[in-house]
Motif scaffolding. Structure first.
Motif, PDB file in Angstrom:
ATOM      1  N   VAL A 386       0.864  -1.186   0.000  1.00  0.00           N
ATOM      2  CA  VAL A 386       0.000   0.000   0.000  1.00  0.00           C
ATOM      3  C   VAL A 386       0.896   1.230   0.000  1.00  0.00           C
ATOM      4  O   VAL A 386       1.681   1.436   0.931  1.00  0.00           O
ATOM      5  N   LYS A 387       0.787   2.041  -1.060  1.00  0.00           N
ATOM      6  CA  LYS A 387       1.676   3.198  -1.236  1.00  0.00           C
ATOM      7  C   LYS A 387       0.855   4.478  -1.307  1.00  0.00           C
ATOM      8  O   LYS A 387      -0.064   4.575  -2.119  1.00  0.00           O
ATOM      9  N   LEU A 388       1.218   5.452  -0.474  1.00  0.00           N
ATOM     10  CA  LEU A 388       0.514   6.731  -0.417  1.00  0.00           C
ATOM     11  C   LEU A 388       1.508   7.868  -0.267  1.00  0.00           C
ATOM     12  O   LEU A 388       2.606   7.678   0.267  1.00  0.00           O
ATOM     13  N   GLN A 389       1.104   9.031  -0.740  1.00  0.00           N
ATOM     14  CA  GLN A 389       1.955  10.220  -0.671  1.00  0.00           C
ATOM     15  C   GLN A 389       1.265  11.324   0.123  1.00  0.00           C
ATOM     16  O   GLN A 389       0.050  11.513   0.006  1.00  0.00           O
ATOM     17  N   LEU A 390       2.057  12.037   0.930  1.00  0.00           N
ATOM     18  CA  LEU A 390       1.555  13.173   1.689  1.00  0.00           C
ATOM     19  C   LEU A 390       2.170  14.443   1.120  1.00  0.00           C
ATOM     20  O   LEU A 390       3.396  14.548   0.983  1.00  0.00           O
ATOM     21  N   SER A 391       1.314  15.404   0.775  1.00  0.00           N
ATOM     22  CA  SER A 391       1.772  16.652   0.155  1.00  0.00           C
ATOM     23  C   SER A 391       1.202  17.847   0.899  1.00  0.00           C
ATOM     24  O   SER A 391       0.181  17.744   1.601  1.00  0.00           O
ATOM     25  N   LEU A 392       1.869  18.999   0.722  1.00  0.00           N
ATOM     26  CA  LEU A 392       1.460  20.243   1.371  1.00  0.00           C
ATOM     27  C   LEU A 392       1.117  21.288   0.316  1.00  0.00           C
ATOM     28  O   LEU A 392       1.906  21.524  -0.608  1.00  0.00           O
ATOM     29  N   TYR A 393      -0.047  21.883   0.468  1.00  0.00           N
ATOM     30  CA  TYR A 393      -0.401  23.006  -0.404  1.00  0.00           C
ATOM     31  C   TYR A 393       0.181  24.267   0.216  1.00  0.00           C
ATOM     32  O   TYR A 393      -0.078  24.587   1.380  1.00  0.00           O
ATOM     33  N   MET A 394       0.989  24.985  -0.563  1.00  0.00           N
ATOM     34  CA  MET A 394       1.623  26.194  -0.027  1.00  0.00           C
ATOM     35  C   MET A 394       1.562  27.308  -1.057  1.00  0.00           C
ATOM     36  O   MET A 394       1.484  27.068  -2.271  1.00  0.00           O
ATOM     37  N   LYS A 395       1.636  28.520  -0.574  1.00  0.00           N
ATOM     38  CA  LYS A 395       1.534  29.701  -1.440  1.00  0.00           C
ATOM     39  C   LYS A 395       1.997  30.926  -0.658  1.00  0.00           C
ATOM     40  O   LYS A 395       2.127  30.888   0.577  1.00  0.00           O
ATOM     41  N   SER A 396       2.231  31.992  -1.378  1.00  0.00           N
ATOM     42  CA  SER A 396       2.553  33.265  -0.742  1.00  0.00           C
ATOM     43  C   SER A 396       1.280  33.862  -0.141  1.00  0.00           C
ATOM     44  O   SER A 396       0.239  33.922  -0.811  1.00  0.00           O
ATOM     45  N   VAL A 397       1.342  34.234   1.111  1.00  0.00           N
ATOM     46  CA  VAL A 397       0.198  34.825   1.807  1.00  0.00           C
ATOM     47  C   VAL A 397       0.571  36.251   2.205  1.00  0.00           C
ATOM     48  O   VAL A 397       1.541  36.465   2.954  1.00  0.00           O
ATOM     49  N   LYS A 398      -0.171  37.183   1.706  1.00  0.00           N
ATOM     50  CA  LYS A 398       0.100  38.586   1.980  1.00  0.00           C
ATOM     51  C   LYS A 398       0.009  38.860   3.492  1.00  0.00           C
ATOM     52  O   LYS A 398      -0.955  38.476   4.132  1.00  0.00           O
ATOM     53  N   GLY A 399       1.032  39.474   4.013  1.00  0.00           N
ATOM     54  CA  GLY A 399       1.064  39.796   5.431  1.00  0.00           C
ATOM     55  C   GLY A 399       1.921  38.845   6.240  1.00  0.00           C
ATOM     56  O   GLY A 399       2.287  39.149   7.375  1.00  0.00           O
ATOM     57  N   ILE A 400       2.250  37.696   5.659  1.00  0.00           N
ATOM     58  CA  ILE A 400       3.115  36.723   6.350  1.00  0.00           C
ATOM     59  C   ILE A 400       4.424  36.663   5.572  1.00  0.00           C
ATOM     60  O   ILE A 400       4.520  36.024   4.510  1.00  0.00           O
TER      61      ILE A 400
END
Length: 509
Positions: A386-400
């Motif tokens: 059983v093979k699975l991948q964990l990913s992160l959604y990321m982006k530029s956030v104004k103010g951070i």
């Protein structure tokens, strides 16, 4: 006469033996399938007296967790808005131990239990050590930034100041052991102070911190002792008949088994359905092909292309949204709101734009697809991956400020494979009792029928041959007496005088 009498009795005895063997073979043809079915039903149910109970209680199959990290090669360039580039590192292999505790049989034909899990690093099977350093996105920083995107600017500026004070950056360089099992982090302490229920482990954060030396929740499943039609199906998980992570009743349903055994007597029309606490949902695998594992016939089940499809591609999955591209599942609702996504490794079976947005990904069906090989007669898995991948959604956030100019992207963090195959003494016992013996009985009935039929031919042939001898004897006796009469008549004609007027012809030389 004595020899013929003995042959007669031998032929009769062989005929009787043949009749008995043929009758036994016919009885076996009727009874053996029923006996095999009864034995299978008796030995696969969850009962302390069944053959499979010890296997169910403490899985004898050695399971391994293989983890591959996506090392980020250009973190500074990503912050400037460039495309991410990753390099796969690993595998880092762990031996996984599982055993069930607090086993309680209930009056309604169910049994409740919790399964304890622990992991031990295997240096000889790994490509590297737990001290290897990996550059990954800082899930705490970038995850918190996305979660606070719609919050007031003052709050985001406060977060930027707090992160700067604690020395937090968008990317981190930590060891495999820290990423897996947790590390001390002041930001975790800060969040735990104001949001004490956000993290399961206080003071530490790790992607697998909640899995080691932990329990998978309380499963209540049907034993099949009283009602075989529901064998191994989950009745409740943590006392719930459905979860509340998703936006539809269908997606929240707890379907199938606990993922270790299924109902026996499968056909290719069957599907494997199970509830996964780690994925917070039920999953369904479909039949792919028939195979043989170590002499044992199996059915291979694989994930359908719709497993992680979004609602626009596969409407029943709409309840798992909000979704991005098809082929990844948003699991933020069961991961404290963090923008995490589950998929096949390298975005296999996903929208191509996902893998094209990250340099270094190469989806491969041979390397990145999952499967389960199950013995269809018993429903017991023989081999799985059983093979699975964990990913992160990321982006530029104004103010951070820590997010820089990061372009919106779903960036893989790691993928892992849980694999196991039956071997050794459990495999030999399983093969002998549930494969070899039924096969021997299956062919024995035809051998008995064939042998009985051949032996039944012996008295028949003996009888036919006896009748032929009698016919030749009587026909030979009749012909001999006729010849004697002819010779005697000829002799008498020679001795009597010739009739008047008869001309005697002279023999010519």
């Amino acid at each position: 006469m004595g020899g013929r009498s003995r042959a007669h009795w031998v032929a009769t005895g062989l005929g009787v033996l043949g009749l008995l063997l043929a009758a036994l073979g016919a009885v076996m043809m009727v009874m053996v399938p029923s006996l095999i079915k009864q034995q299978v039903l008796k030995n696969v149910r969850i009962d302390p007296n069944s053959l499979s109970f010890s296997m169910w209680k403490e899985i004898p199959v050695p399971f391994y967790l293989s983890v591959y990290f996506f090392h980020v090669s250009n973190p500074d360039e990503i912050l400037k808005g460039e495309k991410p580039q990753v390099e796969e590192r690993g595998p880092y292999v762990y031996r996984e131990f599982r055993h069930k505790t607090n086993i309680t049989f209930n009056p309604n034909d169910t049994v409740s239990f919790v399964e304890f899990r622990s992991f031990q690093f295997q240096p000889d099977k790994s490509k590297g050590s737990e001290n290897d350093y990996i550059v990954l996105p800082n899930v705490l920083v970038l995850g918190a930034a996305v979660m606070m995107e719609n919050q007031p600017m003052s709050l985001k500026l406060f977060l930027t100041l707090a992160l700067t004070t604690m020395g937090q950056r968008a990317f981190m360089n930590r060891t495999v052991g820290e990423i897996m099992w947790g590390y001390e982090d002041p930001f975790v302490n800060l969040i735990s102070k104001y949001y004490p229920d956000m993290f399961p482990i206080k003071g530490k954060f790790g992607l697998f911190a909640g899995m080691n030396n932990s329990y998978s929740g309380v499963f209540t499943v049907f034993t099949g002792v009283q009602n075989f039609s529901r064998i191994h199906l989950v009745d409740k998980w943590n006392g719930l008949t459905k979860v509340n992570y998703w936006r539809s009743d269908q997606c929240n349903m707890i379907n199938g088994t606990s993922g270790q055994m299924w109902a026996p007597f499968m056909t290719p029309k069957y599907s494997l359905e199970f509830y996964s606490p780690d994925a917070c949902r039920s999953m369904k695998l479909v039949y792919h092909e028939s195979r043989v594992f170590e002499g044992i016939p199996t059915y291979r089940f694989v994930a359908p292309k719709t497993l992680f499809a979004n609602g626009s591609v596969y409407p029943p999955n709409e309840g798992f949204c909000p979704c991005l591209e098809s082929g990844i599942q948003n699991v933020s609702s069961c991961r404290s709101g963090a923008p995490l996504f589950l998929s096949h490794p390298h975005f296999y079976n996903a929208d191509p734009t996902l893998s094209e947005a990250v340099l270094g990904l190469r989806p491969d069906p041979k390397e990145h697809s999952l499967f389960l090989d199950v013995h269809p007669v018993t429903g017991i898995p023989m081999n799985c991956s059983v093979k699975l991948q964990l990913s992160l959604y990321m982006k530029s956030v104004k103010g951070i400020g820590q997010t820089g100019k990061i372009q919106p992207v779903v960036l893989p963090l790691l993928w892992f494979g849980q694999s196991g195959a039956m071997q050794g003494e459990p495999l030999r016992t399983f093969y002998t009792q549930l494969v070899l013996m039924p096969t021997v009985l299956h062919y024995a009935q035809y051998v008995l029928l064939a042998l009985g039929g051949l032996l039944l031919l012996v008295p028949v042939i003996f009888l036919i041959r006896s009748q032929e001898k009698c016919y030749l004897f009587w026909s030979g006796s009749k012909k001999g007496s006729q010849d004697k009469e002819a010779i005697q008549a000829y002799s008498e004609s020679l001795m009597s005088p010739a009739a008047k007027g008869t001309v005697l012809q002279e023999a010519k030389l």
